[in-house]
Design a protein around this motif. Structure first.
Motif, PDB file in Angstrom:
ATOM      1  N   UNK A 101      43.299  37.473  46.386  1.00  0.00           N
ATOM      2  CA  UNK A 101      42.942  37.519  44.963  1.00  0.00           C
ATOM      3  C   UNK A 101      44.180  37.327  44.104  1.00  0.00           C
ATOM      4  N   UNK A 102      45.273  37.930  44.521  1.00  0.00           N
ATOM      5  CA  UNK A 102      46.513  37.798  43.766  1.00  0.00           C
ATOM      6  C   UNK A 102      47.066  36.375  43.848  1.00  0.00           C
ATOM      7  N   UNK A 103      46.665  35.638  44.878  1.00  0.00           N
ATOM      8  CA  UNK A 103      47.145  34.268  45.036  1.00  0.00           C
ATOM      9  C   UNK A 103      46.218  33.257  44.384  1.00  0.00           C
ATOM     10  N   UNK A 104      45.161  33.725  43.745  1.00  0.00           N
ATOM     11  CA  UNK A 104      44.341  32.786  42.991  1.00  0.00           C
ATOM     12  C   UNK A 104      42.854  32.822  43.252  1.00  0.00           C
ATOM     13  N   UNK A 105      42.391  33.560  44.261  1.00  0.00           N
ATOM     14  CA  UNK A 105      40.951  33.655  44.480  1.00  0.00           C
ATOM     15  C   UNK A 105      40.310  34.418  43.326  1.00  0.00           C
ATOM     16  N   UNK A 106      39.023  34.136  43.065  1.00  0.00           N
ATOM     17  CA  UNK A 106      38.341  34.766  41.932  1.00  0.00           C
ATOM     18  C   UNK A 106      37.635  36.057  42.321  1.00  0.00           C
ATOM     19  N   UNK A 332      42.786  48.374  32.986  1.00  0.00           N
ATOM     20  CA  UNK A 332      41.417  48.018  33.384  1.00  0.00           C
ATOM     21  C   UNK A 332      40.973  46.757  32.648  1.00  0.00           C
ATOM     22  N   UNK A 333      41.293  46.672  31.369  1.00  0.00           N
ATOM     23  CA  UNK A 333      40.947  45.486  30.587  1.00  0.00           C
ATOM     24  C   UNK A 333      41.657  44.240  31.115  1.00  0.00           C
ATOM     25  N   UNK A 334      42.948  44.400  31.414  1.00  0.00           N
ATOM     26  CA  UNK A 334      43.745  43.279  31.934  1.00  0.00           C
ATOM     27  C   UNK A 334      43.179  42.765  33.267  1.00  0.00           C
ATOM     28  N   UNK A 335      42.887  43.703  34.191  1.00  0.00           N
ATOM     29  CA  UNK A 335      42.433  43.279  35.518  1.00  0.00           C
ATOM     30  C   UNK A 335      40.977  42.833  35.527  1.00  0.00           C
ATOM     31  N   UNK A 336      40.168  43.373  34.634  1.00  0.00           N
ATOM     32  CA  UNK A 336      38.788  42.882  34.514  1.00  0.00           C
ATOM     33  C   UNK A 336      38.806  41.422  34.094  1.00  0.00           C
ATOM     34  N   UNK A 337      39.714  41.096  33.184  1.00  0.00           N
ATOM     35  CA  UNK A 337      39.845  39.699  32.743  1.00  0.00           C
ATOM     36  C   UNK A 337      40.418  38.823  33.857  1.00  0.00           C
ATOM     37  N   UNK A 338      41.428  39.343  34.541  1.00  0.00           N
ATOM     38  CA  UNK A 338      42.079  38.557  35.601  1.00  0.00           C
ATOM     39  C   UNK A 338      41.114  38.200  36.722  1.00  0.00           C
ATOM     40  N   UNK A 339      40.251  39.148  37.093  1.00  0.00           N
ATOM     41  CA  UNK A 339      39.346  38.927  38.214  1.00  0.00           C
ATOM     42  C   UNK A 339      37.921  38.585  37.778  1.00  0.00           C
TER      43      UNK A 339
END
Length: 448
Positions: A101-106, A332-339
């Protein structure tokens, strides 16, 4: 419905998996393409544009490392960086999936999956992509933002405001994970040098042989592997700010070399006889306690005075009260958007569990704990069971010096007694030697 417009590619060497996903998705989407051989991925994505690709993590039944999945994920993202990739993994591969996920998977699907979960995941990704394309996505706070409103962090902000516009050398002190690098960056961004370079060096990680070549540079032929001239970090930061992280870990010999450069404001690259003048603003940071830095057998006092015109002490997270809630909502807001997750609601038990944890790893631990919680949560509400705290941080903290902050001591005492009495306020107040009303006031003060 967004699904009706989607074209999906499924890649797995298990025919049963391909068949199951094709039967599930075919009635819902525009087109489903299945592929058994991962070597055909390049051809598939060149021939057709896919909205979502579902990719298995393992294609070799004998070696289930997941490396093939990572490899093909990288190939897909190189050629089609905007394509959402969902990984198919087993429970044993969760840590690997998080790395992917950190390498680009959704997102990822865990075997055996639930059909509703697959459909919800794809739908969320498609909606997020559509929203982004139409410009409706909400801007998130900067990942470099310093967030907080506690008295402890306000003291830091006050010093930062006064010191940043000057050229004073600053020493940032604090435990690991408190955000010392953010303070260094903020000092630069609010200084008169903000349009000049900001160069960071982890000097604690430099070996004796690398220390001089990295900081001061070298000329071609200065040593065996010096194939060309290289500018050192001091020269690269000229006109701007040089941030030396983990300064407390350098040797006495390295301290002498550093002191000489700071006194003379000149650097001489290895293999050269010509000194180069430098104009830098120096910021240093360390997690070593001041009493240790004051020991001349470990750190030169003349260097301490040189780098420590002003010191800024970053408070540990356990001393920052309500900041834990503010930071949690931010991450939480940042990672919800990221993933590509839908916005989360926070169960009251979730917040309560966060507040009761002492966070030996500080803000960095909070950040990683919440990233994992967001990744692993299947619904739209974060619950206490979504929080998993690192045993590594707890083990590390056993050797740490106990805080002498009175608020922290009082808070920890209250938590210990409440836990012992299973939340019974009357018993806890009696054991603490205070009234119920006094205990309630303290519970409100510490948001417990």
């Amino acid at each position: 419905m967004v699904l009706k417009e989607a074209t999906i590619l499924v890649i797995d060497d298990d025919v049963d998996v391909l068949t199951a996903l094709r039967l599930l998705l075919k009635p819902l989407v525009k087109e489903v393409v299945i592929e058994k051989n991962p070597s055909n991925i390049n051809a598939q994505i060149e021939q057709k544009s896919f909205d979502v690709i579902i990719l298995d993590m393992n294609f070799n039944g004998l070696v289930n490392t997941g490396n093939e999945g990572i490899f093909w994920l990288n190939r897909i993202k190189e050629k089609k960086p905007d394509t959402d990739v969902i990984l198919i993994t087993a429970y044993a591969d969760i840590d690997l999936a998080i790395r992917a996920l950190k390498e680009g998977a959704s997102d990822f699907l865990v075997k055996p999956w639930k059909n509703e979960k697959i459909i919800d995941t794809i739908t969320s990704l498609l909606k997020a992509k559509k929203s982004k394309a139409s410009g409706k996505n909400i801007a998130q706070p900067s990942k470099n933002a310093i967030i907080g409103e506690s008295e402890a962090i306000k003291d830091v902000f006050l010093k930062l405001k006064k010191v940043a516009p000057t050229d004073a050398n600053v020493l940032i002190l604090g435990e690991n994970g408190t955000g010392k690098d953010l303070i260094a960056r903020a000092l630069h961004d609010n200084s008169n040098r903000k349009d000049k370079p900001f160069v960071k060096v982890d000097v604690g990680a430099l070996t004796s042989s690398l220390f001089e070549s990295e900081l001061f540079g070298y000329k071609k032929g200065a040593f065996t592997d010096a194939k060309e001239d290289r500018v050192g970090r001091f020269e690269a930061a000229n006109g701007g700010t040089l941030f030396l992280d983990e300064i407390g870990n350098i040797t006495l010999g390295q301290q002498v070399r550093l002191l000489t450069v700071l006194q003379n404001r000149l650097v001489t690259p290895l293999g050269s006889n010509e000194a180069i003048p430098i104009d830098i603003r120096l910021i240093c940071a360390t997690n070593i306690e001041p009493r240790i830095l004051a020991d001349e057998q470990k750190f030169r006092k003349d260097l301490i005075y040189r780098i420590n015109t002003v010191d800024i002490i970053m408070p540990p997270l356990r001393d920052r009260g309500t900041d834990i809630t503010l930071l949690a909502k931010h991450f939480i807001s940042v990672y919800a958007d990221k993933y590509n997750k839908t916005p989360f609601t926070l169960d009251s038990g979730f917040i309560s569990k966060l507040k009761k944890h002492d966070f030996p790893g500080n803000v960095r631990e909070l950040q990683y704990v919440l990233e994992r919680a967001v990744i692993m949560c299947d619904g739209d509400a974060l619950k206490p069971e979504d929080l998993v705290f690192s045993s590594i941080e707890r083990q590390t903290n056993k050797t740490a010096v106990t805080t002498m902050n009175l608020d922290s001591i009082e808070k920890n005492a209250i938590l210990t007694v409440l836990e012992k009495n299973k939340g019974n306020v009357s018993k806890s107040a009696k054991e603490l030697g205070i009234t119920r009303a006094a205990l309630y006031r303290r519970l409100d003060k510490y948001e417990l």
